[in-house]
Design a protein around this motif. Sequence first.
Motif, PDB file in Angstrom:
ATOM      1  N   MET A 152       0.712  -1.505   0.048  1.00  0.00           N
ATOM      2  CA  MET A 152      -0.209   0.058  -0.203  1.00  0.00           C
ATOM      3  C   MET A 152       0.599   1.227   0.757  1.00  0.00           C
ATOM      4  N   LEU A 153       2.474   1.029   0.485  1.00  0.00           N
ATOM      5  CA  LEU A 153       2.782   1.947   1.323  1.00  0.00           C
ATOM      6  C   LEU A 153       3.083   2.691  -0.570  1.00  0.00           C
ATOM      7  N   TYR A 154       4.018   1.370  -0.872  1.00  0.00           N
ATOM      8  CA  TYR A 154       4.939   1.934  -2.628  1.00  0.00           C
ATOM      9  C   TYR A 154       3.897   2.741  -3.054  1.00  0.00           C
ATOM     10  N   ARG A 155       2.542   2.248  -3.453  1.00  0.00           N
ATOM     11  CA  ARG A 155       1.379   2.906  -4.013  1.00  0.00           C
ATOM     12  C   ARG A 155       1.795   4.169  -4.195  1.00  0.00           C
ATOM     13  N   VAL A 156       1.042   4.666  -2.470  1.00  0.00           N
ATOM     14  CA  VAL A 156       1.615   5.724  -1.350  1.00  0.00           C
ATOM     15  C   VAL A 156       2.656   7.178  -2.637  1.00  0.00           C
ATOM     16  N   VAL A 157       4.018   6.228  -2.093  1.00  0.00           N
ATOM     17  CA  VAL A 157       5.122   6.964  -2.363  1.00  0.00           C
ATOM     18  C   VAL A 157       5.047   6.854  -3.900  1.00  0.00           C
ATOM     19  N   GLU A 158       5.158   6.333  -4.781  1.00  0.00           N
ATOM     20  CA  GLU A 158       5.248   6.630  -5.787  1.00  0.00           C
ATOM     21  C   GLU A 158       4.686   8.046  -5.980  1.00  0.00           C
ATOM     22  N   VAL A 159       3.116   8.003  -6.223  1.00  0.00           N
ATOM     23  CA  VAL A 159       2.221   9.380  -6.456  1.00  0.00           C
ATOM     24  C   VAL A 159       3.401  10.498  -5.507  1.00  0.00           C
ATOM     25  N   ILE A 160       3.524  10.280  -4.727  1.00  0.00           N
ATOM     26  CA  ILE A 160       4.596  11.235  -3.973  1.00  0.00           C
ATOM     27  C   ILE A 160       5.659  11.907  -5.042  1.00  0.00           C
ATOM     28  N   LEU A 161       6.438  10.765  -5.206  1.00  0.00           N
ATOM     29  CA  LEU A 161       7.721  11.223  -5.727  1.00  0.00           C
ATOM     30  C   LEU A 161       7.799  11.511  -7.608  1.00  0.00           C
ATOM     31  N   GLN A 162       5.634  11.599  -7.964  1.00  0.00           N
ATOM     32  CA  GLN A 162       5.969  11.953  -9.195  1.00  0.00           C
ATOM     33  C   GLN A 162       5.908  13.259  -9.490  1.00  0.00           C
ATOM     34  N   ASN A 163       4.929  14.105  -8.515  1.00  0.00           N
ATOM     35  CA  ASN A 163       4.512  15.297  -7.832  1.00  0.00           C
ATOM     36  C   ASN A 163       5.818  16.167  -7.018  1.00  0.00           C
ATOM     37  N   LYS A 164       5.399  17.452  -6.927  1.00  0.00           N
ATOM     38  CA  LYS A 164       7.354  17.778  -6.013  1.00  0.00           C
ATOM     39  C   LYS A 164       6.005  18.357  -4.644  1.00  0.00           C
ATOM     40  N   ILE A 165       6.616  18.410  -3.868  1.00  0.00           N
ATOM     41  CA  ILE A 165       6.502  18.895  -2.297  1.00  0.00           C
ATOM     42  C   ILE A 165       6.496  20.612  -2.507  1.00  0.00           C
ATOM     43  N   ALA A 166       6.180  21.131  -2.232  1.00  0.00           N
ATOM     44  CA  ALA A 166       6.354  22.727  -1.816  1.00  0.00           C
ATOM     45  C   ALA A 166       7.968  22.713  -0.374  1.00  0.00           C
ATOM     46  N   LYS A 167       8.949  23.393  -0.782  1.00  0.00           N
ATOM     47  CA  LYS A 167       9.573  23.298   0.937  1.00  0.00           C
ATOM     48  C   LYS A 167       9.419  23.646   2.081  1.00  0.00           C
ATOM     49  N   ASN A 168       8.226  24.978   1.907  1.00  0.00           N
ATOM     50  CA  ASN A 168       7.961  24.850   3.401  1.00  0.00           C
ATOM     51  C   ASN A 168       6.591  24.368   3.418  1.00  0.00           C
ATOM     52  N   VAL A 169       6.034  22.818   3.168  1.00  0.00           N
ATOM     53  CA  VAL A 169       5.233  22.037   3.244  1.00  0.00           C
ATOM     54  C   VAL A 169       6.160  20.475   3.550  1.00  0.00           C
ATOM     55  N   MET A 170       5.589  19.582   4.635  1.00  0.00           N
ATOM     56  CA  MET A 170       5.568  18.679   4.814  1.00  0.00           C
ATOM     57  C   MET A 170       3.995  17.805   4.881  1.00  0.00           C
ATOM     58  N   LEU A 171       4.005  16.718   4.482  1.00  0.00           N
ATOM     59  CA  LEU A 171       2.556  15.878   4.417  1.00  0.00           C
ATOM     60  C   LEU A 171       2.463  14.256   5.624  1.00  0.00           C
ATOM     61  N   ASN A 172       2.127  14.961   6.103  1.00  0.00           N
ATOM     62  CA  ASN A 172       1.487  13.478   6.960  1.00  0.00           C
ATOM     63  C   ASN A 172       0.583  12.582   6.480  1.00  0.00           C
ATOM     64  N   VAL A 173       1.444  11.232   6.091  1.00  0.00           N
ATOM     65  CA  VAL A 173       0.937  10.150   6.275  1.00  0.00           C
ATOM     66  C   VAL A 173       0.434   8.839   7.546  1.00  0.00           C
ATOM     67  N   ASN A 174      -1.217   9.435   6.765  1.00  0.00           N
ATOM     68  CA  ASN A 174      -1.520   7.874   8.283  1.00  0.00           C
ATOM     69  C   ASN A 174      -1.377   6.613   7.714  1.00  0.00           C
ATOM     70  N   LEU A 175      -1.695   5.607   7.193  1.00  0.00           N
ATOM     71  CA  LEU A 175      -2.034   3.968   6.092  1.00  0.00           C
ATOM     72  C   LEU A 175      -2.469   3.293   7.446  1.00  0.00           C
ATOM     73  N   PRO A 176      -4.208   3.083   6.857  1.00  0.00           N
ATOM     74  CA  PRO A 176      -4.554   1.605   7.659  1.00  0.00           C
ATOM     75  C   PRO A 176      -3.827   1.114   7.744  1.00  0.00           C
ATOM     76  N   TYR A 177      -4.238   0.192   8.789  1.00  0.00           N
ATOM     77  CA  TYR A 177      -4.444  -1.250   8.331  1.00  0.00           C
ATOM     78  C   TYR A 177      -5.047  -2.153   7.533  1.00  0.00           C
ATOM     79  N   THR A 178      -4.542  -2.505   6.114  1.00  0.00           N
ATOM     80  CA  THR A 178      -5.416  -2.959   5.749  1.00  0.00           C
ATOM     81  C   THR A 178      -4.583  -3.347   4.393  1.00  0.00           C
TER      82      THR A 178
END
Length: 269
Positions: A152-178
């Motif tokens: 599940m995390l692989y798919r999320v990381v793939e999307v994040i790295l295909q895009n660009k996070i602004a330098k003054n922003v972080m992403l807080n990611v919570n994964l359901p256990y499923t």
Amino acid sequence: MEGKEDKHLKIMITNDDGIFEPGVEALADVLSHFGEVVIVCPDTEKSAYSHKITLGQPLKLKKIDFAPTAEAYAVNGSPADCVKLAMEVLLKEKPDIVFTGINLGPNVGRDMYYSGTIAAAQEAMLYQVPSVAVSLDTFKKENIKFGIVKQMLYRVVEVILQNKIAKNVMLNVNLPYTSKELCKGVAVVPMDLTISRYHYTALNDPQGQDFYWLKDNYQNLKVNEGTDYQLLKEGYITVSPIDLKHTQKRKIDQISRWFTNFNYVQEEN
């Protein structure tokens, strides 16, 4: 998982559960498909350390041989110490992105102010490095099947790295256990600061003196609809962008006007 590895991408990992927790190795396994990984984590658990840094005592870096997919180092300090020390001492150049986790237990709502996982990601922001905090919605460490978590995390990381996070922003990611098949999708939501997750419980010691223990009421909370709390429990991955800015120009101008008369009197004197 089929990788899209790019060794030019430099990725750093830290956490607040300690370097020997399995969430670190699971995160490294996923991220090694996307770039070159280095791990710098506290040597023991530092949960709820918030943004503490170590003053008045020395820090030590110790190389650890446990992750075949990455170089790993343990630090006798906080999660924020790990990022700061890596940026200023260990790494020859800043990483392209910092990931923190995989944290055992979710980081939702007011956890933004207490979590060492989130604080480490915020420390990376101070160095103008994009960052992502990753947490898992379970507390049962001995039963976690990290294989389904990594898919599940692989798919999320793939999307994040295909895009660009602004330098003054972080992403807080919570994964359901499923599993990725049962996951309902991704919900991008603010963190609900109206809910108080932790409460003090009074107990008596053998001498009859009161002492107080902080209890986590996460499992029994009544939550608001459409919030990170609710959507995570319903099986969504929640993503909450957190901005580095703590002061706003409009508020500065407004509050400056409060002291106009004060400053005028000072000038007259």
